[in-house]
Design a protein around this motif. Structure first.
Motif, PDB file in Angstrom:
ATOM      1  N   TYR A   1      85.431  94.690  22.040  1.00 38.93           N
ATOM      2  CA  TYR A   1      86.477  95.030  21.447  1.00 38.93           C
ATOM      3  C   TYR A   1      88.001  94.357  22.339  1.00 38.93           C
ATOM      4  CZ  TYR A   1      90.053  98.385  20.341  1.00 38.93           C
ATOM      5  OH  TYR A   1      91.621  98.550  19.711  1.00 38.93           O
ATOM      6  N   LEU A   2      87.670  94.775  23.532  1.00 33.19           N
ATOM      7  CA  LEU A   2      88.874  94.949  25.160  1.00 33.19           C
ATOM      8  C   LEU A   2      88.964  92.894  24.172  1.00 33.19           C
ATOM      9  CD1 LEU A   2      87.792  96.731  27.313  1.00 33.19           C
ATOM     10  CD2 LEU A   2      89.594  97.340  26.237  1.00 33.19           C
ATOM     11  N   PHE A   3      87.842  91.990  24.567  1.00 31.68           N
ATOM     12  CA  PHE A   3      88.168  91.487  24.400  1.00 31.68           C
ATOM     13  C   PHE A   3      88.958  90.354  23.159  1.00 31.68           C
ATOM     14  CE2 PHE A   3      84.103  90.319  27.324  1.00 31.68           C
ATOM     15  CZ  PHE A   3      85.175  90.006  28.665  1.00 31.68           C
ATOM     16  N   ASP A   4      88.380  90.623  22.243  1.00 35.58           N
ATOM     17  CA  ASP A   4      88.985  90.682  21.249  1.00 35.58           C
ATOM     18  C   ASP A   4      90.685  91.402  21.201  1.00 35.58           C
ATOM     19  OD1 ASP A   4      86.794  89.589  20.077  1.00 35.58           O
ATOM     20  OD2 ASP A   4      86.796  91.414  18.887  1.00 35.58           O
ATOM     21  N   THR A   5      91.194  92.321  21.869  1.00 34.67           N
ATOM     22  CA  THR A   5      92.809  92.846  21.304  1.00 34.67           C
ATOM     23  C   THR A   5      92.811  91.690  22.591  1.00 34.67           C
ATOM     24  OG1 THR A   5      91.681  94.206  23.262  1.00 34.67           O
ATOM     25  CG2 THR A   5      92.262  95.769  20.917  1.00 34.67           C
ATOM     26  N   TYR A   6      92.642  91.436  23.659  1.00 37.43           N
ATOM     27  CA  TYR A   6      93.256  90.814  24.772  1.00 37.43           C
ATOM     28  C   TYR A   6      94.047  89.696  23.958  1.00 37.43           C
ATOM     29  CZ  TYR A   6      93.822  87.617  28.507  1.00 37.43           C
ATOM     30  OH  TYR A   6      95.045  86.478  29.390  1.00 37.43           O
ATOM     31  N   ARG A   7      93.110  88.903  23.841  1.00 33.35           N
ATOM     32  CA  ARG A   7      93.193  87.436  22.535  1.00 33.35           C
ATOM     33  C   ARG A   7      93.664  87.313  21.506  1.00 33.35           C
ATOM     34  NH1 ARG A   7      88.318  86.207  19.092  1.00 33.35           N
ATOM     35  NH2 ARG A   7      87.030  86.339  21.638  1.00 33.35           N
ATOM     36  N   ALA A   8      93.759  88.615  20.798  1.00 35.33           N
ATOM     37  CA  ALA A   8      95.200  88.719  19.932  1.00 35.33           C
ATOM     38  C   ALA A   8      96.030  89.151  20.267  1.00 35.33           C
ATOM     39  CB  ALA A   8      94.185  89.763  18.713  1.00 35.33           C
ATOM     40  N   ALA A   9      96.313  89.838  20.782  1.00 33.03           N
ATOM     41  CA  ALA A   9      97.489  89.886  21.976  1.00 33.03           C
ATOM     42  C   ALA A   9      97.819  88.789  22.482  1.00 33.03           C
ATOM     43  CB  ALA A   9      97.285  90.555  22.989  1.00 33.03           C
ATOM     44  N   ARG A  10      97.316  87.471  23.144  1.00 30.13           N
ATOM     45  CA  ARG A  10      97.609  86.488  23.296  1.00 30.13           C
ATOM     46  C   ARG A  10      98.186  85.189  22.479  1.00 30.13           C
ATOM     47  NH1 ARG A  10      94.782  83.446  27.216  1.00 30.13           N
ATOM     48  NH2 ARG A  10      96.603  82.569  27.478  1.00 30.13           N
ATOM     49  N   LEU A  11      97.561  85.563  21.411  1.00 38.78           N
ATOM     50  CA  LEU A  11      97.668  84.776  20.090  1.00 38.78           C
ATOM     51  C   LEU A  11      98.407  84.651  19.379  1.00 38.78           C
ATOM     52  CD1 LEU A  11      94.082  83.292  19.082  1.00 38.78           C
ATOM     53  CD2 LEU A  11      96.106  82.554  21.238  1.00 38.78           C
ATOM     54  N   GLY A  12      99.222  86.713  19.017  1.00 45.67           N
ATOM     55  CA  GLY A  12      99.339  86.685  18.549  1.00 45.67           C
ATOM     56  C   GLY A  12      99.454  87.293  17.300  1.00 45.67           C
ATOM     57  N   GLU A  13      98.182  88.110  17.216  1.00 44.46           N
ATOM     58  CA  GLU A  13      97.655  88.010  15.735  1.00 44.46           C
ATOM     59  C   GLU A  13      97.438  89.428  15.997  1.00 44.46           C
ATOM     60  OE1 GLU A  13      93.537  85.631  16.116  1.00 44.46           O
ATOM     61  OE2 GLU A  13      94.494  83.902  16.121  1.00 44.46           O
ATOM     62  N   PRO A  14      97.313  89.678  14.740  1.00 39.51           N
ATOM     63  CA  PRO A  14      96.684  91.968  14.284  1.00 39.51           C
ATOM     64  C   PRO A  14      95.578  91.965  14.781  1.00 39.51           C
ATOM     65  CG  PRO A  14      96.105  90.570  12.041  1.00 39.51           C
ATOM     66  CD  PRO A  14      97.388  89.551  13.800  1.00 39.51           C
ATOM     67  N   MET A  15      95.683  93.167  15.732  1.00 43.30           N
ATOM     68  CA  MET A  15      94.813  93.855  16.737  1.00 43.30           C
ATOM     69  C   MET A  15      93.422  94.098  15.646  1.00 43.30           C
ATOM     70  SD  MET A  15      95.441  93.699  19.393  1.00 43.30           S
ATOM     71  CE  MET A  15      96.782  93.650  21.222  1.00 43.30           C
ATOM     72  N   PRO A  16      91.673  93.518  16.295  1.00 49.36           N
ATOM     73  CA  PRO A  16      91.331  94.610  15.499  1.00 49.36           C
ATOM     74  C   PRO A  16      90.922  95.759  15.419  1.00 49.36           C
ATOM     75  CG  PRO A  16      90.470  93.546  17.594  1.00 49.36           C
ATOM     76  CD  PRO A  16      92.168  93.220  17.593  1.00 49.36           C
ATOM     77  N   PRO A  17      90.454  96.325  14.338  1.00 45.14           N
ATOM     78  CA  PRO A  17      89.650  97.584  14.448  1.00 45.14           C
ATOM     79  C   PRO A  17      89.176  98.153  15.554  1.00 45.14           C
ATOM     80  CG  PRO A  17      88.653  96.800  12.904  1.00 45.14           C
ATOM     81  CD  PRO A  17      89.753  96.088  13.639  1.00 45.14           C
ATOM     82  N   ALA A  18      88.982  99.366  16.687  1.00 47.98           N
ATOM     83  CA  ALA A  18      88.443  99.971  17.250  1.00 47.98           C
ATOM     84  C   ALA A  18      86.835 100.212  16.623  1.00 47.98           C
ATOM     85  CB  ALA A  18      89.140 100.525  17.975  1.00 47.98           C
ATOM     86  N   PRO A  19      86.554 100.061  17.314  1.00 52.23           N
ATOM     87  CA  PRO A  19      84.990 100.237  17.249  1.00 52.23           C
ATOM     88  C   PRO A  19      84.590 101.692  16.552  1.00 52.23           C
ATOM     89  CG  PRO A  19      85.280  99.712  19.389  1.00 52.23           C
ATOM     90  CD  PRO A  19      85.521  99.467  19.248  1.00 52.23           C
ATOM     91  N   GLY A  20      83.870 101.870  16.061  1.00 57.00           N
ATOM     92  CA  GLY A  20      83.719 103.397  14.852  1.00 57.00           C
ATOM     93  C   GLY A  20      84.451 104.230  14.459  1.00 57.00           C
ATOM     94  N   THR A  21      85.464 103.119  13.796  1.00 62.44           N
ATOM     95  CA  THR A  21      86.656 103.682  13.278  1.00 62.44           C
ATOM     96  C   THR A  21      86.016 103.405  11.743  1.00 62.44           C
ATOM     97  OG1 THR A  21      87.529 101.340  12.400  1.00 62.44           O
ATOM     98  CG2 THR A  21      88.679 103.514  14.787  1.00 62.44           C
ATOM     99  N   GLN A  22      85.059 102.773  11.570  1.00 63.49           N
ATOM    100  CA  GLN A  22      84.614 102.162   9.490  1.00 63.49           C
ATOM    101  C   GLN A  22      83.797 103.371   9.317  1.00 63.49           C
ATOM    102  OE1 GLN A  22      87.072 100.993   7.373  1.00 63.49           O
ATOM    103  NE2 GLN A  22      88.455 101.312   9.041  1.00 63.49           N
ATOM    104  N   ASP A  23      82.298 104.060  10.742  1.00 60.66           N
ATOM    105  CA  ASP A  23      81.569 104.045   9.948  1.00 60.66           C
ATOM    106  C   ASP A  23      81.228 105.492   8.798  1.00 60.66           C
ATOM    107  OD1 ASP A  23      80.980 102.900  12.065  1.00 60.66           O
ATOM    108  OD2 ASP A  23      80.865 104.321  13.812  1.00 60.66           O
ATOM    109  N   VAL A  24      82.326 106.469   9.121  1.00 60.63           N
ATOM    110  CA  VAL A  24      82.374 106.700   7.866  1.00 60.63           C
ATOM    111  C   VAL A  24      82.538 105.887   6.834  1.00 60.63           C
ATOM    112  CG1 VAL A  24      83.531 109.284   7.103  1.00 60.63           C
ATOM    113  CG2 VAL A  24      82.939 109.082   9.556  1.00 60.63           C
ATOM    114  N   ALA A  25      83.595 105.527   5.924  1.00 58.75           N
ATOM    115  CA  ALA A  25      83.746 105.101   4.729  1.00 58.75           C
ATOM    116  C   ALA A  25      82.562 104.279   4.382  1.00 58.75           C
ATOM    117  CB  ALA A  25      84.569 104.119   4.811  1.00 58.75           C
TER     118      ALA A  25
END
Length: 67
Positions: A7-31
């Motif tokens: 997740y930390l790698f993905d957020t860093y990459r998204a911030a550098r490339l101007g892409e939307p941030m990925p969801p945090a791990p575990g946020t969709q578990d209940v759904a």
């Protein structure tokens, strides 16, 4: 590497490339769990079997068979 590191790698990459941030791990578990439950209920209904009740009732039957 665990989910937090990825997740930390993905957020860093998204911030550098101007892409939307990925969801945090575990946020969709209940759904996901609700979707699995609904799918199993649908399969029971379409198979012409009576729904057996909640998980809590099943655990109670399993833990207290004499009741």
């Amino acid at each position: 590497m665990n989910a937090l590191h990825q997740y930390l790698f993905d957020t860093y990459r998204a911030a550098r490339l101007g892409e939307p941030m990925p969801p945090a791990p575990g946020t969709q578990d209940v759904a996901v769990l609700r979707a699995v439950r609904d799918r199993r209920r649908l399969e029971r209904a379409t198979a012409d079997r009576r729904p057996r009740g909640t998980v809590r009732a099943a655990l109670h039957r399993w833990l207290h068979p004499a009741d």
